[in-house]
Design an enzyme around this catalytic site. Structure first.
Site, mmCIF file in Angstrom:
data_model
loop_
_atom_site.group_PDB
_atom_site.id
_atom_site.type_symbol
_atom_site.label_atom_id
_atom_site.label_comp_id
_atom_site.label_asym_id
_atom_site.label_seq_id
_atom_site.Cartn_x
_atom_site.Cartn_y
_atom_site.Cartn_z
ATOM 1 N N GLY A 136 2.104 -8.194 -0.829
ATOM 2 C CA GLY A 136 1.854 -7.116 -1.794
ATOM 3 C C GLY A 136 1.465 -7.692 -3.151
ATOM 4 O O GLY A 136 1.464 -8.909 -3.340
ATOM 5 N N TYR A 187 4.278 -7.172 16.962
ATOM 6 C CA TYR A 187 4.472 -6.222 15.851
ATOM 7 C C TYR A 187 5.129 -4.935 16.365
ATOM 8 O O TYR A 187 6.139 -4.470 15.825
ATOM 9 C CB TYR A 187 3.122 -5.908 15.190
ATOM 10 N N LYS A 207 8.850 -3.277 15.464
ATOM 11 C CA LYS A 207 9.029 -1.945 14.869
ATOM 12 C C LYS A 207 9.967 -1.108 15.729
ATOM 13 O O LYS A 207 10.799 -0.360 15.221
ATOM 14 C CB LYS A 207 7.686 -1.215 14.685
ATOM 15 N N ASP A 267 13.560 -11.252 -1.270
ATOM 16 C CA ASP A 267 13.204 -11.202 0.151
ATOM 17 C C ASP A 267 14.294 -10.442 0.913
ATOM 18 O O ASP A 267 15.483 -10.770 0.768
ATOM 19 C CB ASP A 267 13.116 -12.666 0.649
ATOM 20 N N VAL A 300 -2.503 4.631 8.777
ATOM 21 C CA VAL A 300 -2.564 5.226 7.442
ATOM 22 C C VAL A 300 -3.743 4.642 6.663
ATOM 23 O O VAL A 300 -4.075 3.460 6.827
ATOM 24 C CB VAL A 300 -1.250 4.929 6.680
ATOM 25 N N PHE A 328 0.831 -1.215 0.000
ATOM 26 C CA PHE A 328 0.000 0.000 0.000
ATOM 27 C C PHE A 328 0.870 1.272 0.000
ATOM 28 O O PHE A 328 0.844 2.076 -0.947
ATOM 29 C CB PHE A 328 -0.933 -0.088 1.216
ATOM 30 N N ILE A 329 1.676 1.443 1.048
ATOM 31 C CA ILE A 329 2.427 2.701 1.171
ATOM 32 C C ILE A 329 3.579 2.740 0.163
ATOM 33 O O ILE A 329 3.808 3.767 -0.497
ATOM 34 C CB ILE A 329 2.934 2.880 2.629
HETATM 35 N N1 LIG Z 1 -0.499 0.999 6.982
HETATM 36 C C1 LIG Z 1 -0.361 1.558 8.166
HETATM 37 O O1 LIG Z 1 -1.320 2.062 8.764
HETATM 38 C C2 LIG Z 1 0.986 1.605 8.849
HETATM 39 C C3 LIG Z 1 1.065 2.241 10.104
HETATM 40 C C4 LIG Z 1 2.307 2.284 10.731
HETATM 41 C C5 LIG Z 1 3.438 1.754 10.115
HETATM 42 N N2 LIG Z 1 3.304 1.145 8.908
HETATM 43 C C6 LIG Z 1 4.509 0.575 8.298
HETATM 44 O O2 LIG Z 1 4.597 1.037 6.964
HETATM 45 C C7 LIG Z 1 5.183 0.044 6.120
HETATM 46 C C8 LIG Z 1 4.312 -0.219 4.909
HETATM 47 O O3 LIG Z 1 3.013 -0.626 5.351
HETATM 48 P P1 LIG Z 1 1.863 -1.005 4.320
HETATM 49 O O4 LIG Z 1 0.572 -0.677 4.991
HETATM 50 O O5 LIG Z 1 2.160 -0.458 2.985
HETATM 51 O O6 LIG Z 1 1.999 -2.601 4.297
HETATM 52 P P2 LIG Z 1 1.731 -3.618 3.093
HETATM 53 O O7 LIG Z 1 1.507 -4.933 3.738
HETATM 54 O O8 LIG Z 1 0.687 -3.093 2.176
HETATM 55 O O9 LIG Z 1 3.122 -3.626 2.330
HETATM 56 C C9 LIG Z 1 4.258 -4.282 2.817
HETATM 57 C C10 LIG Z 1 5.015 -4.831 1.615
HETATM 58 O O10 LIG Z 1 6.216 -5.465 2.088
HETATM 59 C C11 LIG Z 1 6.407 -6.654 1.328
HETATM 60 N N3 LIG Z 1 7.210 -7.584 2.112
HETATM 61 C C12 LIG Z 1 6.856 -8.239 3.253
HETATM 62 N N4 LIG Z 1 7.846 -9.046 3.656
HETATM 63 C C13 LIG Z 1 8.863 -8.888 2.761
HETATM 64 C C14 LIG Z 1 10.144 -9.467 2.638
HETATM 65 N N5 LIG Z 1 10.590 -10.373 3.519
HETATM 66 N N6 LIG Z 1 10.928 -9.089 1.608
HETATM 67 C C15 LIG Z 1 10.480 -8.197 0.698
HETATM 68 N N7 LIG Z 1 9.260 -7.607 0.759
HETATM 69 C C16 LIG Z 1 8.453 -7.964 1.781
HETATM 70 C C17 LIG Z 1 4.983 -7.194 1.104
HETATM 71 O O11 LIG Z 1 4.890 -8.116 0.041
HETATM 72 C C18 LIG Z 1 4.230 -5.898 0.845
HETATM 73 O O12 LIG Z 1 4.203 -5.577 -0.535
HETATM 74 C C19 LIG Z 1 5.384 -1.181 7.022
HETATM 75 O O13 LIG Z 1 6.721 -1.164 7.474
HETATM 76 C C20 LIG Z 1 4.441 -0.956 8.192
HETATM 77 O O14 LIG Z 1 4.928 -1.556 9.375
HETATM 78 C C21 LIG Z 1 2.111 1.062 8.255
#
Ligand SMILES: NC(=O)c1ccc[n+]([C@@H]2O[C@H](COP(=O)([O-])OP(=O)(O)OC[C@H]3O[C@@H](n4cnc5c(N)ncnc54)[C@H](O)[C@@H]3O)[C@@H](O)[C@H]2O)c1
Length: 332
Positions: free
Chosen positions: A47, A162, A166, A74, A192, A22-23
């Site tokens: 993702g 989790y 972090k 990975d 987010v 997403f982000i």
């Molecule tokens: N969405 C929120 O509200 C939120 C809030 C606080 C922090 N975050 C942090 O922001 C970041 C992005 O969040 P998001 O909501 O986009 O999450 P998401 O799950 O949509 O995206 C995470 C991506 O990381 C990839 N991924 C996971 N493990 C992996 C690995 N071992 N190697 C390579 N790629 C890998 C996944 O395939 C995915 O595409 C994360 O670090 C999350 O902890 C998000």
């Protein structure tokens, strides 16, 4: 202030980890639209390739000269991290296994991706002499506390695996600045929401889950009494914070950590009411038992980020929700 008006004056080469998420995909669209070279890495564990395709297509409307490379891999594999960081100026590290509930079900995997994966990337960044490493941390590091808003000086009390992963990765980022001089910055994102957030997983965040159910005329499910509140932050504010920390020349930000949020909170019951008003329909929610690991209230102070980078929210909660609702209606 709109993202489309922002300028990036240097030709930074950017790596986005978790680019299919997403982000990550929203950051990809932004930086490609500004004409920068972006490399993405993702293992598609949670993702989707379509997120990357949509981001590239979206950016190509603003910039015809797209410069994008993708590595499927990975971040737990050190050689992948070395390959991904080669020739890069700035790393935006978004890859992680998100969700409190997933971490309770899969503690080992959450730790290995979120902690070991981050350490691999930090070490590879050092080896490849990258300039700056901006880490996607989380408001969950604060845990529950009666005192609101949460400021960066408060004691931390992670309440889930989790949150602890972090926080651990955040400490690694700080140490890599203190020990080796790598310019690290941790951005503590607060709940987010926005386009390309997956509504279909059992671990999905609350806003996309609500919207999906409401669009399908199903009852939105609330865990607990619905009075729990969060500082829900529209994605453009997160992009803006990443942009500001990418271009900042203020040395105070290195080794430091910042809340990224709107600075207002809203309860789940209120969100349902707002969606009902926007759609002009009465929405009844289904209430289930509260989930362990979830905190009651969350609200950020964004004063520190404002002072050091000039940040302030660019889209407020209701406007963001309206934009997202419109995009859900177009799709359904
Ligand atoms: N969405 C929120 O509200 C939120 C809030 C606080 C922090 N975050 C942090 O922001 C970041 C992005 O969040 P998001 O909501 O986009 O999450 P998401 O799950 O949509 O995206 C995470 C991506 O990381 C990839 N991924 C996971 N493990 C992996 C690995 N071992 N190697 C390579 N790629 C890998 C996944 O395939 C995915 O595409 C994360 O670090 C999350 O902890 C998000």
């Amino acid at each position: 202030m709109e993202l489309s008006n922002l300028k990036v004056c240097k030709d930074y080469k950017i790596l986005i980890t978790g680019v299919a998420g997403f982000i990550g995909s929203n950051l990809l669209e932004f930086f490609l639209s500004k004409g920068l070279y972006v490399r993405g890495v993702d293992n598609f564990s949670i993702g989707f390739k379509k997120n990357i395709d949509e981001a590239v297509y979206g950016a190509s409307k603003a910039n015809k000269d797209i410069r994008f490379d993708f590595i499927e891999g990975d971040i737990r594999n050190y050689n992948i991290c070395l390959k991904a960081t080669k020739g890069i100026d700035i790393v935006l590290h978004e890859a992680a296994l998100g969700s409190v509930q997933r971490s309770l079900n899969k503690p080992l995997e959450s730790n290995s991706v979120n902690v070991d994966g981050t350490l691999n990337l930090l070490k590879a960044s050092l080896e490849n002499k990258i300039n700056r490493f901006i880490y996607a941390s989380s408001s969950s590091v604060y845990g529950d506390s009666d005192s609101l808003p949460k400021t960066e000086e408060m004691p931390l009390n992670p309440k889930s695996i989790y949150a602890l992963t972090k926080l651990t990765a955040e400490y690694y980022c700080r140490l890599f600045f203190k020990l080796y001089g790598l310019e690290t910055i941790s951005l503590r994102y607060f709940n987010v929401f926005g386009k390309r957030q997956n509504p279909n997983s059992i671990y999905s965040a609350v806003i996309p889950r609500f919207l999906k159910n409401i669009m399908q005329d199903k009852l939105p499910v609330i865990y607990g009494d619905g009075n729990q509140s969060r500082d829900f932050t529209y994605i453009d504010n997160i992009i803006y914070a990443n942009y500001l920390t990418t271009i900042s020349d203020n040395p105070a930000i290195f080794g430091n950590f910042y809340n990224v949020a709107c600075g207002n909170n809203v309860s789940l019951n209120e969100i349902i009411k707002i969606i009902g008003r926007l759609l002009n329909k009465k929405i009844i929610s289904e209430y289930e038992k509260p989930r362990i690991g979830d905190i009651k209230h969350s609200l950020a102070s964004v004063d520190k980020l404002k002072e050091d980078t000039g940040y302030s929210k660019i889209i407020d909660f209701k406007t963001g929700l309206k934009i997202l609702l419109n995009s859900f209606m177009k799709k359904s």
